[in-house]
Design a protein around this motif. Structure first.
Motif, short mmCIF file in Angstrom:
data_model
loop_
_atom_site.label_atom_id
_atom_site.label_comp_id
_atom_site.label_asym_id
_atom_site.label_seq_id
_atom_site.Cartn_x
_atom_site.Cartn_y
_atom_site.Cartn_z
N ALA A 187 63.46 2.80 51.51
CA ALA A 187 64.58 3.38 52.25
C ALA A 187 65.34 4.35 51.37
O ALA A 187 65.81 5.40 51.82
CB ALA A 187 65.51 2.27 52.75
N TYR A 188 65.47 4.01 50.08
CA TYR A 188 66.12 4.94 49.14
C TYR A 188 65.26 6.19 48.96
O TYR A 188 65.78 7.30 48.88
CB TYR A 188 66.36 4.27 47.79
N SER A 189 63.94 6.00 48.89
CA SER A 189 63.05 7.15 48.72
C SER A 189 63.20 8.13 49.86
O SER A 189 63.16 9.34 49.67
CB SER A 189 61.60 6.66 48.63
N SER A 190 63.39 7.60 51.08
CA SER A 190 63.55 8.49 52.22
C SER A 190 64.85 9.28 52.13
O SER A 190 64.93 10.43 52.55
CB SER A 190 63.51 7.69 53.53
N ILE A 191 65.90 8.65 51.55
CA ILE A 191 67.16 9.35 51.36
C ILE A 191 66.98 10.48 50.36
O ILE A 191 67.45 11.60 50.55
CB ILE A 191 68.25 8.36 50.89
N GLN A 192 66.29 10.19 49.26
CA GLN A 192 66.04 11.22 48.26
C GLN A 192 65.18 12.34 48.84
O GLN A 192 65.38 13.52 48.54
CB GLN A 192 65.36 10.60 47.03
N HIS A 193 64.23 11.95 49.70
CA HIS A 193 63.37 12.92 50.37
C HIS A 193 64.21 13.87 51.21
O HIS A 193 64.01 15.09 51.19
CB HIS A 193 62.36 12.17 51.23
N LEU A 194 65.18 13.32 51.95
CA LEU A 194 66.08 14.14 52.75
C LEU A 194 66.87 15.10 51.88
O LEU A 194 66.99 16.29 52.19
CB LEU A 194 67.03 13.24 53.54
#
Length: 255
Positions: free
Chosen positions: A70-77
């Motif tokens: 879920a954190y990775s998706s935030i960083q991806h954004l």
């Protein structure tokens, strides 16, 4: 609360030590045998830790990695948004920020700083009370009424300036206005000397996943500047949302 703290302590310990036996965990952390056994059994059943049957060592489990994505998706954004933010800063010459909502706080994910000497100074990871910022109010406005009411229940809205909205009913009225017009403003509600205009960012399903703002020192803010931001900010967000949609489609396509 004590059990939750112990679980987090155990997970941090296993992360630092790349695994440990039950005896080591109890000894090094000073935890009682019986309750530690129960905690390890529970988090093992949930997949947050695994037990090596040969070495009898507990190690971090695969489900913890899944949750961390879920954190990775935030960083991806944030990575995808940054070039769009830099372009918007080049257009407006003002600071652009990306934020998401966490409870009643907005957390800053990415920043593109104004080239002016006098500008908003912030940093990634900063948290501000959502009721005091344009970004936060935009994201609160996207919540269902029932969720918003639950988050505001028994909460005291702190005052930071004379313009801070501290009355929950007045805040709800402000959030309704934001929904109607599609953008929110910070009228020196967190700090005197700074104004901003913010708008939500939606994923392909229509859910608000973040918000973007343009912040301007009050001495440079006027109606002409506000009109320029209200014209350029939604265009940037539309381009970003299109990019996110294309990215989602590419990830979903079979290879």
């Amino acid at each position: 609360m004590k059990s939750a703290d112990r679980v987090l302590t155990i997970l941090e310990y296993l992360a630092d030590n790349r695994g440990a036996t039950f005896v080591s965990i109890v000894r090094d952390l000073g935890l009682p045998n019986s309750s530690t056994h129960q905690l390890l059994r529970t988090i093992r059943q949930r997949g947050f830790v695994e037990l090596d049957e040969v070495t009898r060592e507990f190690k971090l489990g695969f489900h913890l990695w899944e949750v961390a994505q879920a954190y990775s998706s935030i960083q991806h954004l944030a990575d995808i948004a940054q070039p769009f933010m830099d372009e918007l800063t080049a257009t407006t010459k003002e600071t652009v920020q990306l934020s998401r909502l966490d409870g009643l706080e907005n957390v800053y994910l990415a920043i593109s700083e104004s080239p002016h000497p006098m500008k908003l100074v912030s940093s990634i990871g900063n948290r501000l009370p959502a009721h005091t910022t344009g970004l936060g109010k935009v994201l609160l406005a996207e919540l269902p009424d029932a969720v918003l009411d639950e988050r505001l229940r028994d909460v005291t809205l702190e005052r930071f300036t004379d313009n801070t909205i501290t009355d929950p009913d007045r805040l709800r009225t402000e959030l309704r206005r934001i929904r109607e017009r599609g953008y929110g403003e910070d009228r020196e509600e967190y700090v005197v000397g700074c104004r901003c205009i913010a708008m939500p960012i939606h994923d392909p399903s229509g859910a608000a996943i973040a918000a973007m703002s343009v912040s301007v020192p009050t001495p440079r803010f006027n109606q002409q500047v506000a009109r320029q931001i209200r014209a350029s900010l939604p265009e940037t967000i539309r381009e970003l949302e299109a990019k996110l949609g294309a990215q989602r489609q590419a990830e979903a396509e079979p290879r």
